[in-house]
Scaffold this motif. Structure first.
Motif, short mmCIF file in Angstrom:
data_model
loop_
_atom_site.label_atom_id
_atom_site.label_comp_id
_atom_site.label_asym_id
_atom_site.label_seq_id
_atom_site.Cartn_x
_atom_site.Cartn_y
_atom_site.Cartn_z
N VAL A 209 48.51 -99.03 51.14
CA VAL A 209 48.68 -97.71 51.44
C VAL A 209 48.18 -97.58 52.91
O VAL A 209 49.08 -96.76 53.69
CB VAL A 209 47.92 -96.70 50.61
N ILE A 210 47.04 -98.01 53.25
CA ILE A 210 46.57 -97.81 54.78
C ILE A 210 47.46 -98.46 55.86
O ILE A 210 47.77 -98.04 56.70
CB ILE A 210 45.24 -98.51 54.82
N THR A 211 48.17 -99.94 55.33
CA THR A 211 48.98 -100.40 56.40
C THR A 211 50.33 -99.57 56.55
O THR A 211 50.97 -99.50 57.63
CB THR A 211 49.34 -101.76 55.94
N ALA A 212 50.64 -99.10 55.43
CA ALA A 212 52.14 -98.48 55.47
C ALA A 212 51.79 -97.16 56.24
O ALA A 212 52.67 -96.86 57.12
CB ALA A 212 52.42 -98.12 54.07
N PHE A 213 50.71 -96.26 56.18
CA PHE A 213 50.45 -95.17 56.69
C PHE A 213 50.21 -95.50 58.19
O PHE A 213 50.83 -94.89 59.12
CB PHE A 213 49.00 -94.75 56.12
N VAL A 214 49.75 -96.77 58.59
CA VAL A 214 49.55 -97.02 60.00
C VAL A 214 50.80 -97.41 60.52
O VAL A 214 51.13 -96.78 61.72
CB VAL A 214 48.54 -98.30 60.22
N PHE A 215 51.68 -98.13 59.96
CA PHE A 215 52.74 -98.53 60.52
C PHE A 215 53.73 -97.04 60.65
O PHE A 215 54.44 -97.08 61.92
CB PHE A 215 53.65 -99.53 59.43
N LEU A 216 53.76 -96.29 59.62
CA LEU A 216 54.66 -95.10 59.88
C LEU A 216 54.14 -94.17 60.96
O LEU A 216 54.88 -93.65 61.83
CB LEU A 216 54.55 -94.17 58.44
N ILE A 217 52.61 -94.02 60.97
CA ILE A 217 52.14 -93.06 62.16
C ILE A 217 52.35 -93.83 63.51
O ILE A 217 52.96 -93.29 64.62
CB ILE A 217 50.81 -93.00 61.85
N ALA A 218 52.29 -95.27 63.54
CA ALA A 218 52.41 -95.89 65.00
C ALA A 218 54.03 -95.65 65.31
O ALA A 218 54.04 -95.39 66.38
CB ALA A 218 51.83 -97.05 64.50
N GLY A 219 54.77 -95.95 64.39
CA GLY A 219 56.38 -95.87 65.02
C GLY A 219 56.53 -94.42 65.33
O GLY A 219 57.22 -94.28 66.33
N LEU A 220 55.84 -93.32 64.85
CA LEU A 220 56.14 -92.03 65.10
C LEU A 220 55.52 -91.67 66.21
O LEU A 220 55.77 -90.91 67.18
CB LEU A 220 55.77 -91.12 64.18
N PHE A 221 54.20 -92.49 66.43
CA PHE A 221 53.62 -92.08 67.96
C PHE A 221 54.38 -92.85 68.89
O PHE A 221 54.34 -92.09 70.23
CB PHE A 221 52.21 -92.88 67.91
N VAL A 222 55.25 -93.78 68.79
CA VAL A 222 56.09 -94.05 69.79
C VAL A 222 56.97 -93.22 70.49
O VAL A 222 57.08 -93.03 71.30
CB VAL A 222 56.73 -95.48 69.61
N LYS A 223 57.49 -92.47 69.53
CA LYS A 223 58.58 -91.29 69.54
C LYS A 223 58.00 -90.40 70.21
O LYS A 223 58.46 -89.67 71.27
CB LYS A 223 59.21 -91.21 68.24
N ALA A 224 56.68 -89.96 69.77
CA ALA A 224 56.03 -88.69 70.37
C ALA A 224 55.37 -89.22 71.59
O ALA A 224 54.92 -88.16 72.38
CB ALA A 224 55.02 -88.42 69.26
#
Lengths: 608, 114, 253
Positions: A209-224
């Motif tokens: 759960v944590i890894t999935a969350f980190v990956f999703l957030i990091a990918g969106l951080f790139v966009k943002a």
């Protein structure tokens, strides 16, 4: 009413496909009119849907595949006010940029219009979707259209390199998101946001759960473009064509933050909700670092578009602080701030475009005083700078005030000071540049911490009528600025999004709506409180920005001891941070990897 | 041993990133990016796999026989074709950069600084 | 940043990244034991509900058809992007002069007769295979995406067997652009059929026919054709654009 919902995506797509097939014998004005009409229709449709959604959100299942027993077979659109607000904003910005590029912007055919329409359709799909993989697909579509639009000026080396940096970093962000989606799918066997949320809430937090969350957030951080995933932004926004910059600065980054909120509140709140305080700290921290760094890098810029790009980075940090407080008023504030600030920045970019059109340069020092021939553009530019600082009645002060108040209530009173400081430090260079270019203020000599990026090498984007400013260009800039002003004058703006934000944060209500068709109870509009403190802060910030701009202009008149002190203390910092923004894509990806590792480490250590 | 497919996905992602960070040639960089992309496909398909099950094609197989997960297959099928065109887009960017800057080496592309 | 510091930063980062990734992967069900509810449900009901025997196609073009519409438009946008990026600069003029190409060292190497003959011979079967894969997408593995790529390789064979000029005659820019536009547009229009029938967008409103027959599965067949046309057009276009870049010497004027 229900049929209107898919049309928000289908109409721009169909229009783009038709436009591509249009024979070249069509006149340029035909392409312009067709594209503006399509964007205009989307504005109307989404506004109607927005008004309707305030009475109650609506779910739309594509292909007629409704869920059975809590298992979603098909894809859903969820029409709720916050998503629709962003769609209206996007359509408005696209229409505005297409009007700006009417006839004069050199588009060599209809391909530009085609991509802008596809971009609009992608944004609509991204905001409205209730499915995780759809989110990824529309993210990709937005990005691909953006890559080509960013590299549009193929004659310019800077534009191409910026587009390349953009494409590589954002593609890696997309792959991170897809990896996160794969992990979530492996655990829950579902791709529907609501269904995933219910499934994840049944089990405790663990590594997946944590890894999935980190990956999703990091990918969106790139966009943002959150630090340290932000390096691509200044390179790209500085060299992209002006109408495209409007979209980028106006909404592109904000969508990354919207997605973070959506991803968290529909899927992860059930399983990570117990650690909300920690998550808040991490998100707000990232936002604060981004806000400060962006503001810091604004000051030495002489290339006006690069200056505006760094101010975008800084402001995105502030939106993240709002989203990252994980509470309804803060989310409402972040959306309002995003919207009004995006309009102001769009207007500023359009003014820079007019500058490029008339003077063939966007260099602050190179255009010293030459902007006197375009005083009306100058007026818009300087007003925009004040809007960035949050001067009432620009809507920006409302957003910032909401976030600040909520932060204080949650025990983070210093957040307002950080936001004000960042606003002042991003507005001051804009005012400084505006005064220098349009009024000729400030002596010719300047301090030596300036960035190397000069604005003189920008290729002109227009081919005719260089001696006058086409009225549509100025009118579109004025319209965007005016919209931000009008938003600030809307009565009770601060509470209008509150019911929508309450619903946004309610995971169970969302799941009931999507999977079982249960319409949530209507949340009444809370009584509006006058934001006098916020308004006063806005005035103070605007004044401070003006003073700082003055200090920048008449830098040489400061006593030598102060000047020496500043350059000794801040000089090395400026040089160091500027050196990191090297333009080298390998550097950026290295920082991205490190950023994922740090984010992962923080969350792994604190969320278990 | 059964963890191997997942580990390979992680390895491909990391190796692709390494290639991008240390690349001296833009074409090499774009291909490394597609290596990273292929790691996501490996991950998706490995997740959906069922031992001893067949493909989700029911032309000969009766409905109800064990088959692998069709959803990840559909996701990967469409995504991989689309990814080829995106790679083409990146290569077009690289070609144009080369035409302007005369080089494919990222170290020498230093126009965007500060 | 210098190469060493960049590499060191990366190594530090990737160690953390890999550790995180592997830690997360450990939480997945064992390889080969996947029991996700979405896939299981579709496996049970998919064929009966869509009359398509290729369940992957049913998922891609019916259950999750809207996603695939988005993916198709990614392809569309990428192709338009290639067109934008590789278009002639304002300050370039194309010349086909063979002598100039030779001087630049860019002349096309002489193709051997074996390649020519083989290439010519394979064009027909490739087109046939491509059409077969596209049309039978709802029955057997394949579909619009894979079939479209096969069709595009037929264009590549034309180039290998002949010359760039032959390729251009077979797939002129206007035709490939039209194919792009028609393919993408048709997909959206097929979705509108559902709206016209008073149902949701992309509902399978055409008669579903008998499972296993060529004329079955309603809109899935039509969507496959649309996607096939678009992918074939798109890839041929990209191919021709890149070849034009290298084969036509462009001079800065």
């Amino acid at each position: 009413m229900r049929t209107l919902l898919p049309l928000a995506v289908v109409i721009p797509f169909l229009a783009a496909a038709l436009l591509l097939a249009a024979p070249q014998s069509w006149e340029r004005r035909g392409f312009d009119a067709f594209a503006v009409a399509a964007a205009g229709i989307v504005v109307v449709i989404s506004s109607v849907l927005l008004a309707d959604s305030t009475r109650g959100p609506m779910v739309y299942w594509f292909g007629g595949w409704v869920p059975e027993d809590g298992v979603a077979l098909g894809l859903a659109f969820v029409a709720e006010p916050i998503a629709l607000t962003l769609v209206v904003l996007a359509a408005f910005l696209v229409a505005g940029s297409l009007v700006y590029s009417w006839h004069f912007f050199d588009t060599s055919g209809n391909l530009f219009h085609v991509l802008m329409l596809v971009f609009l359709g992608a944004i609509a799909g991204f905001c409205l979707t209730g499915d995780l993989f759809s989110l990824f697909v529309f993210f990709e579509l937005m990005s691909v259209a953006a890559f080509s639009l960013a590299g549009y000026k193929v004659e310019e080396e800077g534009s191409l390199q910026g587009a390349l940096n953009f494409a590589v970093t954002n593609s890696i962000g997309a792959f991170l998101i897809l990896s996160g989606i794969a992990l979530v799918y492996g655990r829950t066997g579902a791709l529907n946001l609501a269904q995933i949320g219910e499934s994840l809430a049944e089990a405790p937090v663990d590594g997946l759960v944590i890894t999935a969350f980190v990956f999703l957030i990091a990918g969106l951080f790139v966009k943002a473009a959150i630090v340290p995933f932000h390096f691509w932004l200044p390179d790209t926004y500085a060299a992209a064509p002006t109408p495209v910059c409007v979209l980028f600065a106006g909404i592109f980054n904000g969508l990354g933050l919207y997605a973070i909120a959506r991803v968290y509140w529909t899927m992860f709140d059930g399983v990570l909700g117990a650690e909300l305080v920690t998550l808040r700290a991490i998100m707000v921290g990232a936002g604060a670092v981004t806000a400060i760094l962006g503001a810091f890098m604004c000051w030495p810029q002489r290339h006006i578009k690069r200056l505006l790009a760094f101010s975008t980075v800084s402001h995105v940090g502030m939106y993240l602080m709002g989203v990252g407080l994980f509470s309804p008023p803060a989310l409402a504030g972040a959306i309002i701030y995003l919207m009004t600030d995006g309009l102001v920045k769009g207007s500023l970019f359009l003014c820079a475009g007019i500058l490029l059109h008339r003077l063939s340069s966007v260099d602050e020092l190179g255009c010293d005083g030459k902007g006197r021939s375009i005083p009306y553009t100058g007026a818009l530019f300087l007003l925009g700078g004040l809007g960035l600082a949050g001067l009432p009645p620009f809507g920006t002060f409302v957003g910032r005030a909401l976030i600040g108040e909520e932060a204080a209530r949650l025990g983070w009173p210093w957040l307002t000071y950080v936001m004000v400081a960042a606003s002042v430090l991003t507005a001051a260079p804009v005012l400084r540049a505006g005064a220098r270019v349009f009024w000729g203020w400030g002596p010719g000599a300047d301090y030596d911490q300036r960035s190397e990026a000069e604005g003189d090498e920008e290729e002109p984007e227009t081919t005719e009528a260089r001696g006058t400013t086409p009225s549509l260009m100025w009118l579109s800039a004025a319209a965007l600025l005016g919209a931000s002003l009008a938003a600030g004058l809307v009565p009770d703006l601060s509470v209008r999004l509150e019911p929508a934000a309450e619903l946004f944060l309610d995971r169970r209500a969302y799941a009931d709506l999507v999977l079982r068709g249960v319409t949530p109870d209507e949340v009444p509009l809370p009584p509006g409180a006058p934001l006098t403190e916020g308004a006063v802060t806005g005035v103070i910030a605007a004044l401070a920005a003006a003073v700082a701009a003055g200090m920048g202009l008449w830098h040489s008149k400061l006593p030598a001891s102060i000047r020496g002190g500043i350059s000794r203390s801040l000089g090395p910092a400026f040089r160091g941070v500027r050196a990191l923004h090297s333009g080298h894509v390998g550097d950026y990806v290295a920082w991205l990897t490190a950023g994922v590792a740090v984010l992962g480490g923080l969350m792994a250590a604190t969320l278990r | 041993m059964t963890f191997l497919p997942f580990a390979i996905a992680a390895w491909l992602f990391a190796v692709g990133l390494y290639g991008i960070v240390t690349s001296r040639h833009l074409i090499h960089l774009v291909i490394c990016l597609s290596v990273v992309q292929s790691s996501t496909y490996v991950l998706l398909l490995a997740i959906g796999y069922r031992t001893g099950a067949g493909a989700p094609i029911f032309a000969e197989t009766p409905v109800g026989a064990p088959v692998v997960d069709p959803v990840v297959q559909a996701l990967t099928l469409t995504d991989s074709v689309v990814a080829a065109t995106v790679t083409a887009l990146l290569l077009a960017l690289a070609v144009q950069v080369h035409k302007k800057a005369g080089t494919f080496d990222p170290d020498e592309l230093d126009i965007l600084q500060g | 940043m210098s190469f060493t510091s960049r590499r060191n930063l990366f190594f530090a980062g990737v160690l953390g990244f890999a550790a995180l990734f592997l830690w997360g992967l450990r939480g997945l069900p064992d390889f080969g034991r996947y029991e996700g509810v979405y896939g299981l449900t579709l496996n049970k009901v998919g064929v009966a509900q869509t009359h398509a025997t290729n369940l992957v196609a049913a998922v891609a073009f019916d259950y999750r058809g809207f996603d695939t519409l988005g993916e198709e438009f990614i392809l569309f946008a990428a192709v338009v992007g290639v067109a934008i990026l590789l278009r002639a600069h304002r300050d370039e003029a194309a010349t086909d002069d063979a002598k100039e190409k030779e001087d630049e060292g860019r002349s096309v190497p002489h193709t051997s007769d074996a390649v020519r003959v083989l290439g010519l011979g394979l064009i027909g079967p490739t087109v046939l295979l491509g059409l077969y894969v596209v049309v039978h997408g709802h029955l057997t593995p394949g579909g619009g995406f894979s079939g479209g790529v096969v069709l595009a390789t037929a264009a590549l064979l034309v180039y290998l067997a002949g010359e760039y000029v032959a390729l251009r005659r077979v797939s002129p820019e206007s035709l490939t652009e039209l194919a792009e536009s028609a393919g993408a547009g048709s997909y959206a229009v097929i979705g509108v059929f559902g709206l016209l029938a008073g149902q949701a967008f992309l509902t399978n409103v055409l008669p579903l026919g008998t499972t296993g027959h060529l004329n079955s599965s309603g809109t899935i067949l039509l969507i496959n054709l649309a996607v096939g046309v678009e992918v074939a057009g798109g890839f041929s276009f990209i191919l021709a654009e890149f070849l034009e870049q290298t084969l036509l010497v462009r001079e800065r004027v």
